[in-house]
Design a protein around this motif. Structure first.
Motif, PDB file in Angstrom:
ATOM      1  N   GLU A 110       0.839  -1.188   0.000  1.00 36.83           N
ATOM      2  CA  GLU A 110       0.000   0.000   0.000  1.00 36.83           C
ATOM      3  C   GLU A 110       0.873   1.237   0.000  1.00 36.83           C
ATOM      4  OE1 GLU A 110      -2.711   1.633  -1.096  1.00 36.83           O
ATOM      5  OE2 GLU A 110      -3.691  -0.112  -0.233  1.00 36.83           O
ATOM      6  N   LYS A 111       0.721   2.052  -1.042  1.00 37.71           N
ATOM      7  CA  LYS A 111       1.395   3.353  -1.146  1.00 37.71           C
ATOM      8  C   LYS A 111       2.890   3.251  -0.830  1.00 37.71           C
ATOM      9  CE  LYS A 111      -2.207   5.949  -2.193  1.00 37.71           C
ATOM     10  NZ  LYS A 111      -2.805   6.855  -1.222  1.00 37.71           N
ATOM     11  N   GLY A 112       3.582   2.347  -1.516  1.00 32.94           N
ATOM     12  CA  GLY A 112       5.022   2.242  -1.343  1.00 32.94           C
ATOM     13  C   GLY A 112       5.462   1.571  -0.059  1.00 32.94           C
ATOM     14  N   HIS A 113       4.553   0.850   0.597  1.00 32.23           N
ATOM     15  CA  HIS A 113       4.873   0.143   1.833  1.00 32.23           C
ATOM     16  C   HIS A 113       4.455  -1.322   1.721  1.00 32.23           C
ATOM     17  CE1 HIS A 113       5.089   4.296   3.229  1.00 32.23           C
ATOM     18  NE2 HIS A 113       5.731   3.868   4.291  1.00 32.23           N
ATOM     19  N   LEU A 114       5.217  -2.161   2.379  1.00 30.70           N
ATOM     20  CA  LEU A 114       4.943  -3.596   2.435  1.00 30.70           C
ATOM     21  C   LEU A 114       4.451  -3.929   3.834  1.00 30.70           C
ATOM     22  CD1 LEU A 114       5.228  -6.279   0.794  1.00 30.70           C
ATOM     23  CD2 LEU A 114       7.426  -6.583   1.942  1.00 30.70           C
ATOM     24  N   GLU A 203      11.471   0.172  -1.902  1.00 32.77           N
ATOM     25  CA  GLU A 203      12.062   0.983  -2.956  1.00 32.77           C
ATOM     26  C   GLU A 203      11.013   1.317  -4.014  1.00 32.77           C
ATOM     27  OE1 GLU A 203      15.272   2.979  -4.753  1.00 32.77           O
ATOM     28  OE2 GLU A 203      15.150   1.990  -2.799  1.00 32.77           O
ATOM     29  N   PRO A 204      10.844   2.598  -4.370  1.00 36.26           N
ATOM     30  CA  PRO A 204       9.870   2.948  -5.407  1.00 36.26           C
ATOM     31  C   PRO A 204      10.223   2.274  -6.729  1.00 36.26           C
ATOM     32  CG  PRO A 204      10.604   4.894  -4.211  1.00 36.26           C
ATOM     33  CD  PRO A 204      11.508   3.768  -3.804  1.00 36.26           C
ATOM     34  N   THR A 205       9.224   1.705  -7.382  1.00 38.48           N
ATOM     35  CA  THR A 205       9.404   1.058  -8.677  1.00 38.48           C
ATOM     36  C   THR A 205       8.250   1.436  -9.568  1.00 38.48           C
ATOM     37  OG1 THR A 205       8.153  -0.908  -8.051  1.00 38.48           O
ATOM     38  CG2 THR A 205      10.511  -0.929  -7.573  1.00 38.48           C
ATOM     39  N   ALA A 206       8.362   1.075 -10.814  1.00 37.47           N
ATOM     40  CA  ALA A 206       7.257   1.345 -11.745  1.00 37.47           C
ATOM     41  C   ALA A 206       5.999   0.638 -11.291  1.00 37.47           C
ATOM     42  CB  ALA A 206       7.646   0.895 -13.151  1.00 37.47           C
TER      43      ALA A 206
END
Length: 218
Positions: A110-114, A203-206
């Motif tokens: 969710e929103k760049g979080h695991l 880590e932000p990814t596509a």
């Protein structure tokens, strides 16, 4: 919402954890199983469902295609169903009555979080499924994840989170029943207590950027 999740358990460990549900002929999908750290909408997902009195694993497409749809190419394919309205919406009320399922998972995004269990163990996402049968007899089995209000851990990230079935209540969730039985399931449609979960930035990814765009649609 739940727009990305993972099932990265090694095959031998998955077989051990799920052994009470496995049947001899499950070797087919087990032999083709591979851990996945990113499961996206409209991909095949592993699901446990009860049909004809038997609990069976199968692969379904993530994105519900109701059995009554005439043109599958034009129909919406929702990946989530809101717990608050699942008994009312046309796409979900039939599956809610007759076709509940469970999706094994080790984390959701969710929103760049695991977000995962503190003990890192597998858990069950609550879902519903349906079977679409075409004029030529072809079949498509599909499912979606049920969502609810977020707990205090998820709330800063999103206003929804997946419904997670407590350990030991899997059979009750899958069991067919009347309206009284479904009403008895409603306490399961509440957020899982926050103290059982960990959340870490990834880590932000596509893929994660795409997930953020999907979140705006829920």
């Amino acid at each position: 919402m739940c727009g990305r999740y993972c099932l990265d358990t090694p095959r031998a460990e998955l077989q051990r954890v799920l052994k009470s549900w496995l049947r001899p002929d499950d070797s087919t999908w087990l032999n083709h199983y591979a851990p996945r750290d990113l499961i996206r909408p409209h991909e095949p997902v592993l699901a446990l469902r009860r049909e004809h009195g038997e609990d069976r694993f199968s692969h379904m497409l993530w994105g519900l295609l109701p059995g009554w749809v005439k043109d599958p190419l034009q129909a919406p394919r929702p990946i989530n169903a809101r717990a608050e309205t699942i008994a009312e919406k046309a796409s979900f009320r039939g599956p809610w009555r007759h076709h509940r399922c469970l999706l094994p998972s080790t984390a959701f995004y969710e929103k760049g979080h695991l977000i995962h269990r503190k003990d890192r163990q597998l858990f069950w996402l609550a879902g519903v499924w349906d079977r679409w049968i075409g004029p030529d007899g072809s079949e498509v089995e599909s499912c979606c994840v049920i969502t609810t209000q977020p707990n205090s851990l998820v709330a800063p990230l999103h206003d929804r989170m997946p419904v997670i079935i407590p350990e030991g209540l899997e059979s009750i969730w899958l069991e067919p029943g009347d309206g009284a039985h479904r009403r008895a399931l409603e306490p399961m449609l509440t957020p899982s207590p926050a103290d059982r979960w960990d959340c870490k930035a990834v880590e932000p990814t596509a893929q994660n950027k795409s997930h953020q765009q999907l979140s705006l649609l829920d």
